[in-house]
Design a protein around this motif. Structure first.
Motif, PDB file in Angstrom:
ATOM      1  N   LEU A 152       0.757  -1.136   0.020  1.00 35.35           N
ATOM      2  CA  LEU A 152      -0.019  -0.101   0.066  1.00 35.35           C
ATOM      3  C   LEU A 152       0.825   1.062  -0.070  1.00 35.35           C
ATOM      4  CD1 LEU A 152      -3.157  -0.869   2.576  1.00 35.35           C
ATOM      5  CD2 LEU A 152      -2.875  -0.672  -0.178  1.00 35.35           C
ATOM      6  N   CYS A 153       2.044   1.461   0.778  1.00 33.89           N
ATOM      7  CA  CYS A 153       2.734   2.481   0.976  1.00 33.89           C
ATOM      8  C   CYS A 153       3.516   2.731  -0.497  1.00 33.89           C
ATOM      9  CB  CYS A 153       3.735   2.437   1.960  1.00 33.89           C
ATOM     10  SG  CYS A 153       3.050   2.434   3.627  1.00 33.89           S
ATOM     11  N   SER A 154       3.521   1.623  -1.167  1.00 28.65           N
ATOM     12  CA  SER A 154       4.423   1.861  -2.413  1.00 28.65           C
ATOM     13  C   SER A 154       3.581   2.490  -3.408  1.00 28.65           C
ATOM     14  CB  SER A 154       4.890   0.524  -3.056  1.00 28.65           C
ATOM     15  OG  SER A 154       4.014  -0.466  -3.568  1.00 28.65           O
ATOM     16  N   LEU A 155       2.317   2.460  -3.343  1.00 31.76           N
ATOM     17  CA  LEU A 155       1.255   2.878  -4.282  1.00 31.76           C
ATOM     18  C   LEU A 155       1.315   4.506  -4.661  1.00 31.76           C
ATOM     19  CD1 LEU A 155      -2.005   0.914  -3.571  1.00 31.76           C
ATOM     20  CD2 LEU A 155       0.043   0.196  -5.192  1.00 31.76           C
ATOM     21  N   LEU A 156       1.845   5.255  -3.554  1.00 36.00           N
ATOM     22  CA  LEU A 156       1.971   6.681  -3.626  1.00 36.00           C
ATOM     23  C   LEU A 156       2.721   7.231  -4.727  1.00 36.00           C
ATOM     24  CD1 LEU A 156       0.505   8.892  -2.167  1.00 36.00           C
ATOM     25  CD2 LEU A 156       2.299   9.102  -0.642  1.00 36.00           C
ATOM     26  N   SER A 157       3.965   6.534  -4.900  1.00 32.76           N
ATOM     27  CA  SER A 157       5.001   7.025  -5.747  1.00 32.76           C
ATOM     28  C   SER A 157       4.550   6.353  -7.155  1.00 32.76           C
ATOM     29  CB  SER A 157       6.477   6.470  -5.407  1.00 32.76           C
ATOM     30  OG  SER A 157       6.471   4.888  -5.368  1.00 32.76           O
ATOM     31  N   LYS A 158       3.997   5.064  -7.278  1.00 32.31           N
ATOM     32  CA  LYS A 158       3.458   4.702  -8.414  1.00 32.31           C
ATOM     33  C   LYS A 158       2.407   5.843  -8.916  1.00 32.31           C
ATOM     34  CE  LYS A 158       4.234  -0.353  -7.552  1.00 32.31           C
ATOM     35  NZ  LYS A 158       3.645  -1.431  -7.229  1.00 32.31           N
TER      36      LYS A 158
END
Length: 279
Positions: A152-158
């Motif tokens: 979930l935290c990786s979705l921000l940069s994506k």
């Protein structure tokens, strides 16, 4: 077709007293009128249902997604055609979309016009009531999965990397559909956050991909009741927002078993309902 961004002249003022003339790109905002072509007493009639301020692009998806969120259509089979309206003796401005319904679809133009209002802050806004959602959606979204915190935290940069118009203007909202492996399946942008969601849902509907079971929708702003409503009607069981949720958004998410996440950051987030889908 109007472009989604426009180059304008600007003057940059700096605290040191200096100024610089520059070219700045801004998000284009233009009106779009949605019309429904439907059968009434055996004859084909056209009803004007809404006008929204939107960023040009994906207009057909926007119109169809809005009608889906208002319970007018449920699937691609409910739509015969979608087209721009050409007014006689007027230039084509690509600011009117006609959605023709299948003959078997019942359309109540008066009822819809009473429910719908518009806002420049979000786009076309629908009915903000739990009773309405219960009426048009009797089943909960299917979400038989669990995702990790790191995913979930990786979705921000994506999302940031996928927002090609936001990166140029800094002025557009986005909605993205994501699978349980963290892959972005589709992204739509608009000056209105509700419009961005409607474009995404309209895209899925026209491709026959609704309900979007076992999927995640990520929105770049706050989580309003209307955005949760659109997710529920699209069968999406998890909504992740960069911003804050409202109390009614949380209430609706709890009722339909939607995992509602807010304040997404690169190292943390808040969960307001159905936390069992996060490990």
């Amino acid at each position: 077709m109007p472009e989604p961004t426009a180059a304008l002249g600007a003057i940059e003022f700096r605290i040191d007293g200096g100024t610089t003339r520059k070219v700045d790109y801004v998000a284009v905002e233009e009106p779009l009128e949605v019309r429904v072509v439907h059968f009434d007493s055996g004859r084909l009639v056209t009803s004007k249902v809404a006008v929204t301020m939107r960023t040009p692009g994906d207009d057909f998806e926007l119109a169809v997604g809005f009608l889906h969120s208002e319970g007018v259509i449920r699937s691609a089979g409910d739509v015969t055609s979608v087209s721009y309206c050409t007014e006689p003796n007027e230039p084509q401005r690509f600011n009117i979309v006609n959605v023709q319904l299948s003959p078997n679809v019942t359309f109540d133009a008066e009822s819809l016009s009473r429910r719908v209002f518009t806002s420049s802050a979000c786009g076309v806004c629908g009915t903000a009531s739990l009773e309405y959602v219960q009426k048009v959606c009797a089943t909960k979204p299917v979400g038989d999965f669990a995702v990790g915190r790191e995913l979930l935290c990786s979705l921000l940069s994506k999302l940031r990397d996928a927002q090609r118009f936001f990166s140029r203007t800094g002025g557009l909202h986005a909605s993205a559909l994501i699978d349980t492996e963290g892959s972005l399946l589709a992204v739509r942008e608009d000056v209105g956050r509700h419009n961005a969601m409607d474009k995404l849902v309209g895209h899925l509907l026209l491709e026959g991909r609704l309900p979007a079971s076992n999927k995640i929708v990520l929105v770049s702003g706050r989580a309003s009741f209307e955005l949760v409503q659109k997710a529920v009607l699209a069968g999406i069981p998890m909504l992740v927002a960069v911003g804050a949720p409202s109390s009614l958004a949380v209430e609706l998410a709890e009722k339909y078993g939607v995992t509602l996440v807010g304040f997404l950051r690169e190292n943390r987030f808040n969960v307001y309902s159905s936390p069992e889908r996060i490990v």
